[in-house]
Design a protein around this motif. Sequence first.
Motif, PDB file in Angstrom:
ATOM      1  N   VAL A  16      -7.145 -44.274  30.366  1.00  0.00           N
ATOM      2  CA  VAL A  16      -7.274 -45.437  31.055  1.00  0.00           C
ATOM      3  C   VAL A  16      -8.384 -45.365  32.245  1.00  0.00           C
ATOM      4  O   VAL A  16      -8.091 -44.279  33.006  1.00  0.00           O
ATOM      5  CB  VAL A  16      -6.032 -45.893  31.697  1.00  0.00           C
ATOM      6  N   SER A  21      -3.040 -41.109  31.192  1.00  0.00           N
ATOM      7  CA  SER A  21      -2.014 -41.911  31.699  1.00  0.00           C
ATOM      8  C   SER A  21      -0.889 -41.274  30.655  1.00  0.00           C
ATOM      9  O   SER A  21      -1.125 -41.731  29.418  1.00  0.00           O
ATOM     10  CB  SER A  21      -2.441 -43.262  31.561  1.00  0.00           C
ATOM     11  N   PRO A  22       0.235 -40.946  31.324  1.00  0.00           N
ATOM     12  CA  PRO A  22       0.546 -40.692  32.615  1.00  0.00           C
ATOM     13  C   PRO A  22      -0.110 -39.570  33.398  1.00  0.00           C
ATOM     14  O   PRO A  22      -0.443 -38.623  32.594  1.00  0.00           O
ATOM     15  CB  PRO A  22       2.118 -40.610  32.565  1.00  0.00           C
ATOM     16  N   ALA A  23      -0.163 -39.761  34.525  1.00  0.00           N
ATOM     17  CA  ALA A  23      -0.854 -38.464  35.346  1.00  0.00           C
ATOM     18  C   ALA A  23       0.374 -37.262  35.438  1.00  0.00           C
ATOM     19  O   ALA A  23       1.225 -37.595  35.161  1.00  0.00           O
ATOM     20  CB  ALA A  23      -1.233 -38.974  36.839  1.00  0.00           C
ATOM     21  N   HIS A  29      -0.627 -31.324  30.231  1.00  0.00           N
ATOM     22  CA  HIS A  29      -1.396 -32.298  30.689  1.00  0.00           C
ATOM     23  C   HIS A  29      -3.035 -31.823  31.061  1.00  0.00           C
ATOM     24  O   HIS A  29      -3.768 -32.121  31.061  1.00  0.00           O
ATOM     25  CB  HIS A  29      -0.730 -32.720  32.151  1.00  0.00           C
TER      26      HIS A  29
END
Length: 276
Positions: A16, A21-23, A29
């Motif tokens: 995004v 997303s999500p952070a 991640h």
Amino acid sequence: MTIDSLAPQVATFSVVDGALSPAGDTPHHKLASRSLATGYAELLPASKGEPAAVAIPVFKNNSPASVAVIALPAIEGVAGVIEIWEPVGPHNEVKLRCGEYGKLERFANVSSFVRFEKGMGLPGQSWARGRSVIHSDLPNHPGFLRAAGASAGQLMHAIAIPVVSDDLSSIAVLITSREQPLTRGVEVWKAQPDGFELLDSVYQELDIQDQLSSGASIAVDEGWLADVSNRGEAIIHEDKATFGVSRSGNGSSITRSLSIPGYHGNTLDHITTLLF
């Protein structure tokens, strides 16, 4: 060991405004962030008991739409393979950029010296076809050119997933062994104007009622494939009513699925689904 004890960790991240997303700040991640930044499939090697993982970015209209992460179980002495191949040189060839082989040293050594022309071997076939390709029964597969090494390592099935933006950037290859099936099944679906057609599949420890034959079709507005098509990104499904569509067993032997779409420009070409 059963599939349940060996099931890999999976995660998906939407893109995004150029960010995930999500952070988060987890190793997966961070791996997905690196993949987003480079535009390549990226590898996180196993270390200190932590499993190896691969991040696979999805491009739509040549822009990143999402990133899928798959982590192999960290089980001592159990073999599973992750490879990342990339185009090289003036000729239509791919070479190994990096890989995780566990105890399969012979297979790793062979792979490090091999280059595949476009259309040859598993990575080359995936490149030429522009979609994911499955090879099963690797020691006896005529198109798997490292069969001798596969036999020595008891490797069984492999899936090559290409990463394509305006051109091929890399190919992620996941190879299962007898000891580490990784998934209950892998399916490659071709997107058609009125729905989806199953091009290829391989199954392990999946009830026969939940297996599908090549040529099976699903309507454009049904099940998990419609959800992936509508959202345009990699998705994890845990609702049997979603991934059980068209299966006579209604997905009762499946706990979840990971689906990774493949685009040619802005057009959905295929969807690769891993069943756990």
